[in-house]
Design an enzyme around this catalytic site. Sequence first.
Site, mmCIF file in Angstrom:
data_model
loop_
_atom_site.group_PDB
_atom_site.id
_atom_site.type_symbol
_atom_site.label_atom_id
_atom_site.label_comp_id
_atom_site.label_asym_id
_atom_site.label_seq_id
_atom_site.Cartn_x
_atom_site.Cartn_y
_atom_site.Cartn_z
ATOM 1 N N SER A 133 0.860 -1.193 0.000
ATOM 2 C CA SER A 133 0.000 0.000 0.000
ATOM 3 C C SER A 133 0.888 1.231 0.000
ATOM 4 C CB SER A 133 -0.881 0.016 1.252
ATOM 5 O OG SER A 133 -0.117 0.396 2.382
ATOM 6 N N ASP A 134 0.312 2.394 -0.221
ATOM 7 C CA ASP A 134 1.085 3.598 0.058
ATOM 8 C C ASP A 134 0.908 3.884 1.553
ATOM 9 O OD1 ASP A 134 2.692 5.811 -0.102
ATOM 10 O OD2 ASP A 134 1.742 6.651 -1.874
ATOM 11 N N TRP A 135 1.614 4.888 2.026
ATOM 12 C CA TRP A 135 1.689 5.177 3.462
ATOM 13 C C TRP A 135 0.286 5.407 4.033
ATOM 14 C CZ3 TRP A 135 6.389 6.133 6.328
ATOM 15 C CH2 TRP A 135 6.167 6.574 7.628
#
Length: 745
Positions: free
Chosen positions: A288-290
């Site tokens: 995932s992104d942050w």
Amino acid sequence: MNFRMLVLFSILICSSLMMGQNKAKPWPNYEHQIDSVMSLMSLDDKIGQLNQVAHGWGWGPTQPVSIGQDFKKLIKEGKVGSFLNAVGAKLTKELQKIAVTESPVKIPLLFGFDVIHGLQTTFPIPLAESCTWDMDLIEKSASTQAKEAYNCGVHWTFAPMVDIARDPRWGRIAEGSGEDTYLGSQIAAARIKGLQGDNLSGEHIIACPKHFAAYGAAEGGRDYNTVDISERTLREVYLPPFKAAVDAGAQTLMCSFNEISGTPSSVNKHLLTDILRNEWNFSGFIVSDWNSIGETVAHGISADNKEAAKKAINAGLDMDMETRAYINNLKDLVKEGEVSVSTIDESVRRILRVKFRLGLFSDPFRFCDEKKEATEIGNAAERAAALEVTENSLVLLKNKNNILPLAKSLQKIAVIGPLANSKRNLLGCWEQFGDTNKVVTALEGLQKKYPGKEITYAFGCSINNPEERDFSAAIKAANESELVVLAIGEDGHFSGEASARTSIEIPGAQTALFEALRKCGKPIVVVLMNGRPLAIPAIEKNADAILDAWFGGITAGDAIANALSGDFVPCGKLTTTFPLATGQVPIYYNHKNTGRPAQPDNFFSSKYIDLSEKPLFPFGYGLSYSTFEYSDLKIDDKNISSAETNHVTVKVTNTGKYKASEVVQLYINRNPASVTRPVRELKDFQKITLNPGESKTVTLELNPEKLSFYNDKMEFRNEPGKVTVFVGTNSLADLSGQFTITNSK
Ligand code: BGC
């Protein structure tokens, strides 16, 4: 030795043997070893592999770092599969040791870090690098950056960013390859090859093309914003660079923050499973992104992190970066029957597979050699590699009366402007461990280049604050010189993440400084420093020369001095359109025609009432100190079938005085077609170098894939019909020809 140790021992032996063969493609089959590891894992251990945690900021690879006991405890308990932002041979060795000796199943950790344009040896920003149009150079650049990261304990970089960006208000345009899908796809593949090398052998690291998908289409250019595009635009414009990266062997992918048409990427099964896995056969894993899983709550489609975790894992998202939604909720979700063990198993297998491919099971410490870290980072070879990229990324936008290269007879040069002697700005965004002390500014570069000349420096004004200015010293310096080099543009942090601008004009009092200096009557060579294309019509009109130097990294000043002096002949070509004003944005060369294309004499045509619809500088544009003539355009075959490849040849002659490089560009238009097509689309290019007077016949290729598009039934087909080709020095190329695609030949 107990059973668990025995199994692990045999896995280590087997995988060491396989590492020797790791060079050959395809990848060795690790499925039996993965089975063995999986057989040792409890559900908790498995969920731990899906969790990525981040250590904070504020340390350097060679500085002593201490890491909190809470992190060590998590690793010991097997609750971490990957660590983000832990960099340095010593630190990563310490953490890895805990993982492989004290955690329940002793699975090595994967260390990730954003190496976007170098770890310590800062290369130019990726947008600048894309202006080289040189795939070998880009591959070499990525491989050099990988080597530095490797020797700092980094296994995995969150790069390349392969998002197509048509809106320069978006700050992250600096991190990618510009607006074109074909060029972006070539660059994506080159960067993957450079980072991962030959199946991750030697000093290479795992790549992570991002942000999947269409992050560059954020409304208004505002970061993290909504994306609402058609499936056609998604597939034709935004997805191909990802596909190219996957085909080149990318082992991981990062999903984007944005939603597309109502579904955030982190929970978008269509993207993560249907397209990526089922259509493209991607065998790596997705991170995932942050906190992007958690952010689906704010998006308004998950009630809480638990629901977000359920949706994300079921959509196909394997690793959770920093939400901790998986580690906190997946076990309960399994108990409640909302997530199946087989779904979790599949994600774990994908992560273990990448760890095997990287050789971590055979040598978990292969990236943690402190002695090599001390010698292999920031050395002369890396600096030389960076300089080559920086030089090739320079784009000459204007050169009135061939004022450049600077005349040897010049004795007094004034170097003026807020960016003339600023080290930090030259590192651009994502500077990571870039060492400002090692940066050569434009002023320093020119002083080194011309020890015998009188070079005066004046700051002039600040980049952004209109009140902070000292024009008088700048005017004095200009008056006492024969020529002014004016370095203006953006702050290095005006682009990159969360750095959208509503105005892409030059900020602060810099344009006023330019106007004030003009009154001195001396020739002005503007050196632009920027992370995005800028709207600079006044500068374009009145400067004598403009060299776009972007944010060139630690060797920026040397490259600029080499170009201004003529020791290097500029050859960069724009990969983004420069608008006349922000209000024209989005403006890109491969737009559609509309039913009423702009016509100066037709009021009711597609134009503005207050400004031209044309760009300031088109895509593909860039001058040289030499000149090139294009002639003898030939198309191999006037009729081909849709299964055939056609070739286009053109003669290019260096008609100037300098040995120089040129990017020969081929564009096509398909009209009529079953759906509207862009007015032009780049389909091939070749960078060549010619001596003065030398000619070369360049052959460009149009294969069925390049000629195909999604038809009115959304099938990817090479439709019969007319193809117009344009060949030349930029996207306005006017040398053209035609051929026809027939289904029978
Ligand atoms: C960015 C990513 C980056 C990640 C980890 C996020 O905020 O969008 O591009 O890789 O942080 O640092």
